[in-house]
Write an enzyme that holds these catalytic residues in place. Structure first.
Site, PDB file in Angstrom:
ATOM      1  CD  GLU A 101      -2.767   1.051   2.535  1.00  0.00           C
ATOM      2  OE1 GLU A 101      -3.580   1.882   2.617  1.00  0.00           O
ATOM      3  OE2 GLU A 101      -2.575   0.177   3.474  1.00  0.00           O
ATOM      4  CG  ASN A 103      -7.447   2.211   5.375  1.00  0.00           C
ATOM      5  OD1 ASN A 103      -8.301   1.374   5.155  1.00  0.00           O
ATOM      6  ND2 ASN A 103      -7.062   2.427   6.725  1.00  0.00           N
ATOM      7  CG  ASN A 113      -9.411  -1.373   1.943  1.00  0.00           C
ATOM      8  OD1 ASN A 113      -8.953  -2.479   1.841  1.00  0.00           O
ATOM      9  ND2 ASN A 113      -9.330  -0.365   3.043  1.00  0.00           N
ATOM     10  CD  GLU A 114      -9.942  -2.649   6.354  1.00  0.00           C
ATOM     11  OE1 GLU A 114      -9.961  -1.506   6.685  1.00  0.00           O
ATOM     12  OE2 GLU A 114      -9.257  -3.595   6.485  1.00  0.00           O
ATOM     13  CD  GLU A 146      -5.879  -4.996   4.624  1.00  0.00           C
ATOM     14  OE1 GLU A 146      -5.505  -4.571   5.824  1.00  0.00           O
ATOM     15  OE2 GLU A 146      -6.427  -4.065   3.730  1.00  0.00           O
TER      16      GLU A 146
END
Length: 499
Positions: A27, A72, A172-173, A292
């Site tokens: 990331e 993130n 993502n999330e 993850e």
């Protein structure tokens, strides 16, 4: 001294391990990219500015897949910023992490790095601050040979051949309050469904991963049900994320038992997937992408202090956990838990790869080295690519603190293509265990080699000054088919034909 027996049979196979289980994650956070994989002024840097000392360690680790560029970070990312002439790329505020993003490393550069590292690219799209049109355009840019606006733009930017990215994260999330563009399950499910449809219209050969709940948020379960009810038929995998941490006052064996919670968690997520399939009377069995997973707690206080800053700099030190020997045993246990569900988990990415909660650390301008957590991954990547066996046996119990009496050993056996068997064992007990592996069903297998990793100091770390303080060593020789496992140890037992 405790005694244990593990029974193996070639007819009791669970599943073949998908090679994408040996993935990682890079990331744009901290020094993962800038100072990690990329440092043009470094003595080892190649013509593209990539650190060849890091590349050598990545290749040694056997990484097959890298999820990129977030995390993130991706929920506020404009992919167009990361392509085209370097001098024209904008510098942006990174809102997910307090930093400046120079965009020096983008899609072209990272794809070239992945090729050098011998791994495939697993790309995440921004479904936080952006949406369907951007997803469509990015797939066209990356995967179409030419003749259209975005494919020709890629060619103009120096890549005549398409990148051919086959695996994509749909955000993502997206249920998380820390995420830019947080969604409800209803909104995200509809968005993921349409993104999957449109992306596959551009390239019907790709696969997509929808976001599961960001464990352990309260909406777990409701999120999965709400999302899957809207996109089950369009997606190929559901993502799962999990991190372990050592809490204050936790006994060593209690910390080592944290991965055991993953078994129940995986079963719960699969039950939610199968419930949606049953409602639809679908023949489709949705698999998981555990994209993850890791130990993460050492750096959190320092990282939290950074979040209040308004000033920004390029590549500040963030998420730089320095891992102990104890952490290595826990990461090993997490990986064993994933491989024990190789029948339904097809993708796994250890988060992350370099400097940020990573098995590889670097100094800017200085050396790169292997953290303690490098070694369990290395062993499983090198010696775990086969068929997982369903094992049984008589395992002794040890004191699990708050968990009560628990099995002293955590085990996994893998049948290799040449007929040999590799057995991975964590001794969670604070005393030796003598293990007998009963492999009579294989006709003539015996223990040929034993590699172990142990330390008198559970908090021992590898660093630039002592990069080999915690490393694997040759273990004790077997006697009468039995082998002694040191207390609190990681072990690999190689079983081969006699003669």
């Amino acid at each position: 001294m405790l005694e244990a027996t593990l029974v193996l049979d070639r007819d009791f196979c669970l599943a073949r391990v998908d090679e994408r289980m040996f993935g990682s994650f890079v990331e744009h956070v901290g020094r993962a990219v800038y100072g990690g994989i990329y440092e043009p002024g470094h003595p080892s840097a190649d013509a593209d500015g990539m650190r060849t000392d890091v590349l050598a360690l990545v290749r040694e680790l056997g990484i097959t897949l890298v999820r990129y560029p977030g995390g993130n970070f991706v929920s506020g990312f404009r992919w167009e910023d990361s392509v085209g002439p370097l001098q024209e790329r904008p510098v942006r505020l990174s809102l997910a992490w307090p930093a400046l993003e120079s965009n020096e490393v983008g899609l072209h550069e990272f794809a070239a790095w992945a090729q050098k590292a011998g791994c495939r690219l697993f790309y995440a799209i921004n479904l936080g601050t952006r949406g369907l049109e951007d997803a469509r355009n990015l797939v066209e840019y990356a995967n179409i040979a030419g003749g259209s606006y975005y494919s020709d733009l890629r060619r103009k930017n120096g890549a005549a051949d398409p990148f051919g990215i086959r695996l994509w994260c749909l955000g993502n999330e997206m249920d998380a309050p820390w995420q830019m563009g947080e969604k409800t399950p209803e909104n995200y499910g509809l968005l993921a469904n349409e993104a999957a449809k449109i992306m596959k219209m551009v390239d019907p050969h790709l696969e997509v991963v929808a976001c599961g709940s960001s464990s352990p948020l309260p909406q777990f379960g409701n999120w999965e049900s709400g999302v899957l009810s809207r996109c089950y038929d369009s997606i190929d995998y559901l993502s799962v994320h999990r991190y372990c941490a050592k809490e204050p006052g936790m006994k060593p064996v209690e910390y080592l038992l944290q991965p055991s919670g993953m078994d129940e968690y995986i079963a719960q997520v699969l039950a939610l997937c199968d419930a949606e399939g049953a409602k639809r009377r679908s023949k489709k069995k949705l698999s998981l992408s555990f994209d993850e997973w890791n130990v993460w707690y050492h750096s959190k206080a320092a990282d939290e202090a950074m979040r209040g800053r308004t000033e920004r700099e390029k590549a500040p030190a963030l998420l730089e956990d320095v891992y102990t020997f104890e952490d290595a045993l826990v990461t090993g246990g997490m990986f064993l838990a994933l491989l024990r569900r190789a029948d339904r988990i097809k993708i796994a990415c250890m988060a992350q790869l370099v400097n940020a909660i990573a098995p590889i650390m670097t100094q800017n301008g200085g050396p790169a080295w292997r953290q303690t957590t490098y070694w369990p991954f290395y062993h499983l990547s090198r010696y775990g690519r086969g068929t997982v066996l369903q094992s049984a046996g008589n395992l002794p119990l040890c004191d699990g603190g708050g968990y009560g009496a628990v099995p002293a050993l955590d085990t996994l056996a893998v049948l290799m293509d040449d007929g040999s068997v590799n057995v991975f064992v964590i001794n969670r007990a604070q005393e030796p265990v003598v293990l007998r592996v009963d492999a009579r069903a294989f006709g003539g297998l015996e223990i040929a080699r034993h590699v172990q990793m142990t330390s008198p100091d559970l908090l021992a770390v590898n660093d630039a000054a002592n990069p080999q303080r915690v490393t694997p060593q040759e273990g004790a020789a077997s006697r009468d088919g039995r082998i002694a496992l040191e207390p609190l140890s990681w072990n690999v037992i190689f079983m081969r034909k006699r003669g």
